[in-house]
Enzyme design. Structure first.
Site, PDB file in Angstrom:
ATOM      1  N   ASP A   1      42.863  51.220  34.620  1.00  0.00           N
ATOM      2  CA  ASP A   1      42.066  50.038  34.296  1.00  0.00           C
ATOM      3  C   ASP A   1      41.380  50.266  32.946  1.00  0.00           C
ATOM      4  O   ASP A   1      41.169  51.406  32.542  1.00  0.00           O
ATOM      5  CB  ASP A   1      41.019  49.831  35.400  1.00  0.00           C
ATOM      6  CG  ASP A   1      40.515  48.401  35.420  1.00  0.00           C
ATOM      7  OD1 ASP A   1      40.978  47.590  34.589  1.00  0.00           O
ATOM      8  OD2 ASP A   1      39.660  48.094  36.267  1.00  0.00           O
ATOM      9  N   GLU A   2      41.027  49.210  32.268  1.00  0.00           N
ATOM     10  CA  GLU A   2      40.349  49.292  30.966  1.00  0.00           C
ATOM     11  C   GLU A   2      41.099  50.217  30.016  1.00  0.00           C
ATOM     12  O   GLU A   2      40.523  51.105  29.383  1.00  0.00           O
ATOM     13  CB  GLU A   2      38.902  49.815  31.147  1.00  0.00           C
ATOM     14  CG  GLU A   2      38.073  49.076  32.178  1.00  0.00           C
ATOM     15  CD  GLU A   2      37.549  47.730  31.685  1.00  0.00           C
ATOM     16  OE1 GLU A   2      38.013  47.247  30.630  1.00  0.00           O
ATOM     17  OE2 GLU A   2      36.685  47.167  32.367  1.00  0.00           O
TER      18      GLU A   2
ATOM     19  N   LYS B   1      41.333  40.728  36.805  1.00  0.00           N
ATOM     20  CA  LYS B   1      42.246  41.844  36.590  1.00  0.00           C
ATOM     21  C   LYS B   1      42.029  42.953  37.613  1.00  0.00           C
ATOM     22  O   LYS B   1      42.988  43.517  38.115  1.00  0.00           O
ATOM     23  CB  LYS B   1      42.124  42.381  35.171  1.00  0.00           C
ATOM     24  CG  LYS B   1      40.770  42.913  34.829  1.00  0.00           C
ATOM     25  CD  LYS B   1      40.725  43.450  33.421  1.00  0.00           C
ATOM     26  CE  LYS B   1      39.294  43.716  33.070  1.00  0.00           C
ATOM     27  NZ  LYS B   1      39.118  44.439  31.848  1.00  0.00           N
ATOM     28  N   THR B   2      40.788  43.220  37.934  1.00  0.00           N
ATOM     29  CA  THR B   2      40.545  44.270  38.906  1.00  0.00           C
ATOM     30  C   THR B   2      41.059  43.839  40.281  1.00  0.00           C
ATOM     31  O   THR B   2      41.623  44.631  41.027  1.00  0.00           O
ATOM     32  CB  THR B   2      39.048  44.602  38.960  1.00  0.00           C
ATOM     33  OG1 THR B   2      38.586  44.832  37.639  1.00  0.00           O
ATOM     34  CG2 THR B   2      38.791  45.843  39.782  1.00  0.00           C
TER      35      THR B   2
ATOM     36  N   ARG C   1      29.984  37.917  30.026  1.00  0.00           N
ATOM     37  CA  ARG C   1      29.408  38.334  31.309  1.00  0.00           C
ATOM     38  C   ARG C   1      28.826  37.137  32.047  1.00  0.00           C
ATOM     39  O   ARG C   1      28.525  37.198  33.221  1.00  0.00           O
ATOM     40  CB  ARG C   1      28.278  39.370  31.127  1.00  0.00           C
ATOM     41  CG  ARG C   1      28.633  40.691  30.446  1.00  0.00           C
ATOM     42  CD  ARG C   1      29.797  41.362  31.056  1.00  0.00           C
ATOM     43  NE  ARG C   1      31.014  41.012  30.329  1.00  0.00           N
ATOM     44  CZ  ARG C   1      32.227  41.154  30.830  1.00  0.00           C
ATOM     45  NH1 ARG C   1      32.396  41.620  32.040  1.00  0.00           N
ATOM     46  NH2 ARG C   1      33.296  40.815  30.122  1.00  0.00           N
TER      47      ARG C   1
ATOM     48  N   GLN D   1      38.181  43.613  24.262  1.00  0.00           N
ATOM     49  CA  GLN D   1      37.001  44.208  24.869  1.00  0.00           C
ATOM     50  C   GLN D   1      36.896  45.701  24.590  1.00  0.00           C
ATOM     51  O   GLN D   1      36.183  46.432  25.287  1.00  0.00           O
ATOM     52  CB  GLN D   1      37.002  43.966  26.384  1.00  0.00           C
ATOM     53  CG  GLN D   1      36.788  42.515  26.745  1.00  0.00           C
ATOM     54  CD  GLN D   1      36.622  42.326  28.233  1.00  0.00           C
ATOM     55  OE1 GLN D   1      35.658  42.772  28.838  1.00  0.00           O
ATOM     56  NE2 GLN D   1      37.580  41.673  28.852  1.00  0.00           N
TER      57      GLN D   1
END
Length: 805
Positions: free
Chosen positions: A233-234, A47-48, A617, A264
DNA sequence: AGCATTGCACTTTTT
DNA sequence: GTGCAATGCT
């Protein structure tokens, strides 16, 4: 004008090249550059990367100048990396983008517009420590019991009120319990003190820009025009204030692109509102929604495992994670006897994978729920000679010596900053004690002055001549540098000034290993100032800018790629990172999920999402571990493995150390279907060690939590299949503290008089005071505090306690 | 005023 | 086991 040049054919070609290497869905996300876009993206879905390419695309296709792009990230590190990558993609053209966290971007906005809201541009940023000190003082002044209503909890309440843009008046109107009333009484004065000190707390950095935009539509219009494209973002971790800011700024162009993953969301405790992402479509009805569901990070087993975790939650957006990566190894579950055993096992595993598997240290991460868990892990790694890096805990900028040095600098830049003045007025000691400070405080309060102003006229403040002299000297020192500040390079100013404060000298005089480390730290800080000041040779940056920036630096931001070390951090800090091998430790009830969170369905879901974040992760190998006993408050307590482990499907995703298939017990935390009691969960222990339970049926349905079905013997069975034989002959070894009890007295005889508060005598420990009694009959135990030996938990059945009053 | 000692509360997670 | 705040001594 703010309108970019018309795109040429060459520009379009160049822009299209940026799409290479992205998958079709990611390309779609990049191409959808107009209007509102929501990208729902699972972990490891790039996504980033997608966001980065999108920004580069806008620039390359000449849809926007870099300065018209705003990108709000969750950490400064993410912003830094994004800036670098965009620059790599489109070259030096990329200069001038606004990238950073909400807090850092809007602190810069406030700096520019400070005068419009009655602040000076050199405002200080108060961290939680400063806030709590200030609250403590106000509580003292108002006669509020700081034991009952702790400054910390008041701060939390004020913070969430600010997050929701609630004024002190609005809060007071809502107050309906003593806690809220106390908070309401402090909230207003707290704000006034901040304003007087020309200071903002973290929440103000978001709340003030909103107020600014509301009061000055022209200013808002200016920023709306400036930022043609907004990226966040996020997004699942934004709070109400951040949401409002985004909405205000996007109102003009409606070019807003948010990226997030509701699964998340792990920051609700600090005001993050998952509703922001869930209702994006309502806010922007025309919005395009794109789902990035392919995972590029982890093996199939890990992806499926993560999916199994999150299935335990009820409220999630529909999302199917998949990956083309290798099948991979099953997740490994490690059982340990104690905290120490756990960390040693992890240490050995890391060493083994490093030596035999050739995996570099930096590909390992050890994650835990609370910072307190890091200690035993650190110890084992240090013993094993494995290089590690700890993120969080006491980060660089939280160290006492650094905070002291920063307080000096802040005071010179912003003399109204009372919190900083109090911190350093007698550091190092210069004869200004509590009484003197009280005198200054009183004088300042009476005349409506800041402490700094009060310190200018110490004899008027009714101080003795000796005290007044000391204060004068201090004031003179600070004043000299304050007057130099505007026209002296930041690094030069800081270096000279800190030198003269005596901070360095006092550490040198102390001459202990610790003090020399602290000395080094201050030098490192001074280097950081220099680096900051000289970063831009055209426009050297000021000390004031440095101070505002470092207030917003998190420890993850300082995480360098270059260091080849094992990483230790909390699960929260791990968000957005990835490692080849990940250990999620402390998988125990009461710890993960935390005892408090297990009581509340909403919090329990957040814990589960946190588990999901931790597990995802891992790229290749995921280990989970739990310990049977763990130290808490210096005492060893027994633990039970986390319910999260037992929620997993029977699918062959997890193996024990020996390679045996893990068999979850799905019914462990199921609630019984009887009573319909009101109120929260309440676990009651009866004489037989059984449990009774109270909850509403609704809570039961939602929570699936409970202890009453736990079979204590189940957990005594080791995970090792071959351990059916009489387990652990291993007796309490050296490290464990053992207490000898004197047997003999019948429980009834001893039990009756031993109640909390009474003084007792013990044969070995001497006199002590009973703090608490738990259990009944044979199981009764007293927690006794002995002045000489500390707190002990004694079984009344064994301990001969004589009541003496 | 400044130091040492004791007592106590503390473990969620953080921009 | 830790770190701070209150207490008491010099």
């Amino acid at each position: 004008m703010f309108s970019p040049e018309a795109a040429s054919g060459a520009d379009e070609k160049r822009a299209d090249e940026l799409l290479e290497g992205l998958n079709p869905v990611q390309q779609e996300a990049v191409r959808a550059s107009e209007g509102a876009v929501m990208i729902i993206a699972g972990p490891g879905s790039g996504k980033t990367r997608t966001l980065t390419h999108r920004i580069a695309y806008l620039i390359a296709a000449r849809k926007a100048w870099p300065s018209q792009i705003l990108a709000l990230t969750f950490t400064n590190k993410a912003a830094r990396e994004m800036r670098t990558r965009v620059t790599d993609l489109v070259g030096p053209d990329a200069k001038g983008m606004w990238m950073g966290t909400f807090h850092s971007v809007f602190s810069r906005v406030l700096r520019r517009e400070a005068d419009k809201i009655g602040f000076s541009r050199d405002f200080s940023i108060y961290d939680t420590d400063d806030q709590e000190r200030l609250l403590r003082e106000l509580m003292l002044r108002q006669g509020v019991d700081a034991k009952k209503y702790t400054p910390r909890s008041i701060r939390g309440r004020i913070s969430s009120a600010k997050n929701q843009m609630m004024t002190p008046e609005a809060y007071a109107a809502l107050a309906n319990d003593p806690y809220m009333e106390v908070t309401a009484r402090l909230y207003g004065p707290y704000n006034q003190r901040l304003r007087k000190a020309n200071a903002m707390d973290f929440d103000d950095l978001l709340a003030w820009p909103i107020r600014l935009f509301e009061q000055h539509p022209d200013v808002l219009a200016d920023y709306q025009r400036r930022w043609r494209y907004i990226h966040i973002d996020e997004y699942q971790d934004t709070n109400k204030a951040q949401y409002l800011l985004a909405k205000l700024l996007a109102a003009e162009h409606q070019n807003i692109c948010v990226v997030g993953d509701d699964a998340q969301s792990i920051y609700a405790f600090r005001g993050a509102d998952i509703g922001n992402i869930l209702s994006f479509q309502n806010d922007y009805p025309e919005a395009t929604t794109i789902r990035l569901e392919q995972n590029y990070r982890s093996t199939q087993k890990i992806v499926r495992f993560a999916d199994a975790i999150i299935k335990g939650n009820t409220k999630q957006l529909d999302k199917k994670l998949w990956t083309e990566n290798d099948e991979g190894e099953p997740v490994r579950l490690m059982e340990a006897l104690s905290e120490r055993d756990e960390s040693q096992k992890i240490e050995r595993t890391i060493r083994d994978l490093h030596v035999r598997g050739g995996i570099p240290w930096k590909q390992f991460a050890v994650l835990y729920r609370t910072n307190a868990q890091s200690r035993s892990m650190e110890e084992s790694l240090r013993r094993g000679g494995i290089p590690y890096r700890m993120v969080g805990g006491t980060s660089f900028y939280q160290r006492k010596e650094i905070k002291d040095a920063l307080a000096y600098l802040r005071l010179a830049v912003n003399p109204s900053d009372d919190a900083s003045l109090l911190r350093v007025i007698n550091t190092p000691t210069r004869g200004i004690g509590g009484k003197t400070v009280d005198g200054l405080r009183r004088y300042a309060a009476e005349h409506g002055l800041s402490l700094w102003q009060a310190a200018q006229e110490p004899s008027d403040a009714g101080l003795s001549s000796r005290a007044a002299g000391a204060v004068e000297k201090f004031a003179f020192l600070v004043a000299r540098f304050a007057s130099k500040a505007p026209h002296t390079p930041a690094d030069e100013l800081a270096r000279e000034y800190i030198q003269e404060t005596g901070l360095l000298q006092s550490l040198r005089d102390e001459n202990t290993p610790e003090s020399l480390v602290r000395l080094e730290n201050i030098h490192e800080l001074l280097n950081a100032v220099a680096e900051f000041a000289q970063a831009d040779s055209d426009a050297p940056r000021t000390l004031s800018e440095f101070l505002q920036e470092v207030s917003l630096v998190s420890d993850v931001d300082r995480l360098g790629e270059e260091e080849n070390r094992v990483t230790l951090m909390t699960l929260h800090a791990s968000k957005g990172l990835e490692f080849k091998v990940v250990f999620v430790t402390g998988m125990e009830e009461g710890l993960f999920p935390l005892a408090k969170a297990a009581q509340d369905p909403t919090e329990l879901e957040e814990e589960r999402r946190l588990f999901y974040v931790g597990a995802t992760r891992a790229e290749e190998i995921l280990y989970l571990s739990y310990a049977r006993t763990r130290y808490r408050y210096g005492e060893s307590t027994s633990a039970v493995r986390s319910r999260f482990l037992d929620e997993l499907d029977g699918d062959d995703l997890m193996r024990t150390e020996s390679g045996a298939r893990f068999a979850p017990r799905k019914d462990r935390f199921q609630l019984p279907d009887d009573d319909g009691a009101q109120g929260g969960y309440r676990v009651e222990y009866d004489a037989d060690g059984g449990y009774s339970y109270e909850s509403t049926p609704a809570q039961r349905r939602a929570a699936k939590s409970g202890y009453e079905q736990m079979d204590p013997h189940y957990y005594r069975t080791s995970l090792r299949p071959d351990a059916a034989k009489p387990a652990r002959k291993k007796k309490a070894s050296g490290g464990e503290r053992s207490v000898e009890y004197e047997p003999g007295v019948a429980p009834e005889a001893a039990g009756s008089d031993v109640v909390p508060g009474v003084k007792v005598v013990h044969g070995t420990f001497g006199e002590g005071k009973v703090i608490a009694i738990e259990g009944k009959g044979e199981r009764a135990a007293a927690t006794v505090h002995f002045p000489r030996v500390g707190q002990k938990k004694l079984k009344l059945k064994f301990a001969r306690l004589r009541v003496i009053g």
